[in-house]
Design a protein around this motif. Structure first.
Motif, short mmCIF file in Angstrom:
data_model
loop_
_atom_site.label_atom_id
_atom_site.label_comp_id
_atom_site.label_asym_id
_atom_site.label_seq_id
_atom_site.Cartn_x
_atom_site.Cartn_y
_atom_site.Cartn_z
N LYS A 14 37.49 50.65 -67.14
CA LYS A 14 37.96 49.29 -67.34
C LYS A 14 39.47 49.18 -67.18
CE LYS A 14 36.73 45.33 -70.18
NZ LYS A 14 36.05 44.88 -71.41
N ILE A 15 40.20 50.17 -67.68
CA ILE A 15 41.65 50.16 -67.53
C ILE A 15 42.03 50.36 -66.07
CG2 ILE A 15 43.79 51.32 -68.22
CD1 ILE A 15 42.57 51.93 -70.87
N LYS A 16 41.28 51.19 -65.35
CA LYS A 16 41.53 51.36 -63.92
C LYS A 16 41.42 50.03 -63.18
CE LYS A 16 39.87 56.13 -63.44
NZ LYS A 16 38.84 56.98 -62.82
N LYS A 17 40.35 49.29 -63.47
CA LYS A 17 40.16 48.01 -62.79
C LYS A 17 41.23 47.00 -63.18
CE LYS A 17 36.76 49.32 -60.36
NZ LYS A 17 35.37 48.90 -60.52
N ILE A 18 41.68 47.04 -64.41
CA ILE A 18 42.75 46.13 -64.82
C ILE A 18 44.03 46.42 -64.04
CG2 ILE A 18 44.27 45.53 -66.75
CD1 ILE A 18 41.90 45.86 -68.61
N LEU A 19 44.39 47.69 -63.95
CA LEU A 19 45.60 48.05 -63.21
C LEU A 19 45.47 47.72 -61.73
CD1 LEU A 19 46.47 51.49 -64.85
CD2 LEU A 19 47.49 49.26 -65.31
N LEU A 20 44.30 47.99 -61.15
CA LEU A 20 44.10 47.70 -59.73
C LEU A 20 44.12 46.20 -59.46
CD1 LEU A 20 43.52 48.84 -56.94
CD2 LEU A 20 41.07 48.80 -57.49
N TYR A 21 43.51 45.44 -60.34
CA TYR A 21 43.50 43.98 -60.17
C TYR A 21 44.92 43.42 -60.26
CZ TYR A 21 42.88 39.08 -61.39
OH TYR A 21 42.98 37.72 -61.44
N ILE A 273 41.17 43.09 -78.37
CA ILE A 273 40.10 42.55 -79.20
C ILE A 273 39.75 43.57 -80.27
CG2 ILE A 273 39.13 41.05 -77.42
CD1 ILE A 273 37.04 43.21 -76.89
N CYS A 274 39.10 43.10 -81.32
CA CYS A 274 38.59 43.97 -82.38
C CYS A 274 37.16 44.36 -82.03
CB CYS A 274 38.64 43.25 -83.73
SG CYS A 274 40.30 42.86 -84.29
N ASP A 275 37.02 45.50 -81.40
CA ASP A 275 35.71 45.96 -80.98
C ASP A 275 35.74 47.48 -80.89
OD1 ASP A 275 33.12 45.88 -80.27
OD2 ASP A 275 33.37 44.69 -78.44
N LEU A 276 34.56 48.09 -80.86
CA LEU A 276 34.46 49.53 -80.75
C LEU A 276 34.68 49.96 -79.31
CD1 LEU A 276 31.36 50.15 -83.04
CD2 LEU A 276 33.77 50.43 -83.62
N ARG A 277 35.40 51.05 -79.14
CA ARG A 277 35.73 51.50 -77.79
C ARG A 277 34.52 52.04 -77.05
NH1 ARG A 277 39.88 56.35 -78.40
NH2 ARG A 277 39.71 56.21 -76.14
N TYR A 282 32.44 52.86 -70.68
CA TYR A 282 31.85 53.10 -69.36
C TYR A 282 31.48 51.80 -68.65
CZ TYR A 282 31.51 57.75 -71.35
OH TYR A 282 31.82 58.95 -71.93
N ILE A 283 32.07 50.70 -69.05
CA ILE A 283 31.82 49.44 -68.36
C ILE A 283 32.55 49.45 -67.02
CG2 ILE A 283 32.22 46.96 -68.41
CD1 ILE A 283 31.81 46.98 -71.37
N ASP A 284 31.82 49.21 -65.96
CA ASP A 284 32.40 49.20 -64.62
C ASP A 284 32.36 47.77 -64.08
OD1 ASP A 284 33.52 49.93 -62.28
OD2 ASP A 284 31.81 51.04 -61.49
N TYR A 314 32.98 38.20 -66.64
CA TYR A 314 33.90 39.32 -66.44
C TYR A 314 35.21 39.00 -67.15
CZ TYR A 314 30.54 40.32 -62.78
OH TYR A 314 29.38 40.57 -62.10
N ASN A 315 35.55 39.81 -68.12
CA ASN A 315 36.82 39.63 -68.81
C ASN A 315 37.56 40.95 -68.81
OD1 ASN A 315 35.94 41.22 -71.18
ND2 ASN A 315 34.59 39.48 -71.55
#
Length: 591
Positions: A14-21, A273-277, A282-284, A314-315
């Motif tokens: 998810k962090i990869k896609k954020i940086l790429l976007y 957000i307040c959520d479990l990692r 593994y969300i792609d 998609y967020n």
């Protein structure tokens, strides 16, 4: 995959896609900037008041519908993308420790090579494109025309930009303290850099013209009269100076704006957000679907209609623990730490306290474990840098150090160093001094003394050599300590966010489950302060980096917040009586 840096491969998807976007979005903005620059230059050179409609048609044709312009714009975009990749690598890579400057120079050499290559390729392609429209109408080809002049001057502008902006150090993107509206930021960046570049391009334009045109006249005629021809071109054709000034303004403004654009987009606030990692590990996210969703969102804004509910899938939100636990990518962790501090001062902390008891306990435990793990590693690294030097034995001091006051004999009889003599020296009688004997040992001593004297004389004649030698090879005794302080700088914001959460829990937390960890947090704050004070005492051996000052300001702010908030409740919160006494003494020092 071999072309990607290691820190990018280790990140969650998810962090990869954020940086790429974000990188693609910044590149898209730079592409729009290329069209703006081209439109400005073509309009200034081709627009005629006598035929405005024909001029506008010609300008639109060369800007939007020309194959020649499109091909060169593709080359410019590729060069700009390479420039952005180098800037992002400089920002995200973890700091390195260099004991002396030669190691730093050797490490930065390939990065600087790609940096200046991308800058020069951008300026060459831009100069090629702009110079193509100079001599279309009423072209004057005296001394080769303006094409070679603008091409050469464009390269000169690129080198000048690199010299002024990237010569001393490779700088990261500045950390945004206040996040402003993106449209306002873009407009402010555009106007500011155009004004500053227009002023900065004036003097180089004059100096380069005074050098270029007389030189071209001399080379063209191979006589001194060519110099006067070049000066004649400068005086009688001021439009060439104006075209060069406009070219320099556009190139310098573009290089500055590109860096600001990538810094603005890559440093946008994260959606924490307040959520479990584990739910996001593994969300792609499909990048195409993400871009399509953003495009739909833009269309809905333009039409002033709400976003369809089924399209909001998609967020780019990240759990707090996942965002903070990114030590392998330093720039992203620094941004996450800054946003964590802002979130704990805002509504995200309220959302955490509004959760149910069981869920909230899991969220807090995950964030707490990540932060405490970072603190443990930071304290361990600081401890290794602050280890005291081994104590020297007294007998060793007595043997090797001369007495400070003359007339006081040493307690230990000095032993003369053994003299190494060859077989020839041992054969001479003891009455004959060995210094006056021609043997191999004396010849070796004589040659060594002569070489030393020649080297010292050369050292005095060339004073620059020892300066460069000391600059390249002088050891920094605090290199490891400064390195650990820089690597731990995200804790400057994380500790303040953690203390802010503890302060707010006193009024907003109904279950008081943070109270069990409050004493542990206080102990960590005191340990960090102790290490920082010990590091400050080592300042006599060298210069500490600015991260130490940031740490000291943050830790003082955190401790004072704890004292002011929990001072009356120390007996209920802290069980260790020594720790309570320490805090009571600290409270007595408060104004």
């Amino acid at each position: 995959m071999g072309l990607l840096p290691p820190y990018y491969l280790w990140l969650p998807r998810k962090i990869k896609k954020i940086l790429l976007y974000r990188f693609l979005f910044a590149t898209l903005l730079c592409s729009w900037l290329d069209y703006q620059m081209l439109t400005i230059f073509v309009s200034v050179n081709l627009f005629e008041l006598r035929r405005p409609l024909d001029s506008l048609t010609e300008i639109l044709g060369w800007t939007l519908f020309s194959v020649y312009s499109s091909v060169l714009l593709i080359l410019i975009r590729l060069s700009t993308m390479g420039f952005g990749l180098v800037l992002c690598h400089i920002h995200y890579v973890t700091p390195r420790c260099f004991r002396y400057n030669l190691l730093r120079i050797s490490y930065e050499f390939p990065i600087r090579f790609w940096l200046i290559s991308s800058i020069l390729s951008t300026t060459i392609a831009s100069s090629w494109l702009y110079a193509s429209f100079v001599d279309l109408n009423n072209g004057n080809y005296l001394l080769g025309g303006s094409w070679y002049y603008l091409m050469t001057f464009g390269c000169f502008c690129g080198i000048s930009y690199y010299h002024k902006s990237h010569e001393r150090s490779l700088r990261r993107f500045p950390l945004p303290i206040v996040h402003l509206n993106m449209m306002e930021c873009l407009l402010q960046i555009w106007c500011h850099h155009f004004k500053s570049s227009a002023k900065a391009a004036f003097v180089p334009t004059i100096l380069f013209a005074l050098i270029y045109w007389p030189t071209m006249g001399l080379l063209d005629t191979t006589e001194l009269g060519g110099v006067s021809t070049g000066c004649f071109v400068i005086i009688t054709q001021p439009q060439r100076l104006f075209q060069a000034w406009l070219l320099a303004t556009l190139i310098l403004a573009k290089l500055h704006i590109v860096r600001e654009l990538y810094g603005l987009i890559m440093q946008r606030p994260l959606s924490l957000i307040c959520d479990l990692r584990d739910l996001h590990e593994y969300i792609d996210i499909s990048l195409f679907n993400l871009i399509w969703e953003r495009f739909q969102y833009f269309i809905c804004i333009m039409r002033m209609k709400p976003m369809p509910i089924n399209a909001q899938r998609y967020n780019l939100s990240l759990p707090i623990a996942m965002a903070l636990d990114t030590a392998e990518i330093y720039g992203f962790q620094l941004l996450a730490a800054r946003d964590f501090y802002a979130a704990m001062s805002g509504s995200l902390c309220n959302k955490l306290f509004e959760k149910q008891f069981g869920q909230r306990n899991r969220y807090w435990n995950e964030v707490r474990d990540v932060i405490m793990g970072m603190l443990d590693r930071f304290l361990a690294r600081m401890e290794s840098c602050l280890e005291p030097a081994p104590r020297i034995k007294v007998s060793h001091l007595l043997k090797n150090k001369n007495p400070k006051k003359p007339g006081i004999r040493s307690l230990v009889k000095p032993t003369p160093p053994p003299r190494r003599l060859c077989a020839t020296c041992r054969c001479f009688p003891s009455c004959q001094p060995p210094q006056k004997t021609w043997c191999f040992c004396n010849l070796r001593i004589y040659l060594y003394d002569r070489i030393q004297s020649c080297r010292n004389a050369l050292w005095d004649i060339l004073p620059v050599v020892p300066q460069y030698y000391s600059f390249l090879y002088e050891l920094d005794p605090l290199a490891n300590l400064n390195h650990e302080l820089r690597c731990g700088e995200p804790l400057v914001w994380i500790l303040q966010g953690l203390v802010t959460m503890c302060v707010r829990y006193l009024k907003e937390d109904k279950f008081y489950y943070i109270q069990n960890d409050l004493e542990r947090i206080v102990v960590y704050l005191l340990k960090v302060e102790e290490k920082l004070i010990a590091a400050k005492e080592m300042q006599v051996r060298g210069k500490l980096c600015s991260s130490h000052d940031h740490f000291m300001m943050a830790i003082n702010r955190c401790i004072y917040k704890i004292l002011f908030t929990f001072g009356p409740h120390l007996d209920l919160i802290i069980d260790d009586y020594k720790l309570r006494d320490t805090f009571r003494r600290r409270m007595e020092l408060l104004p």
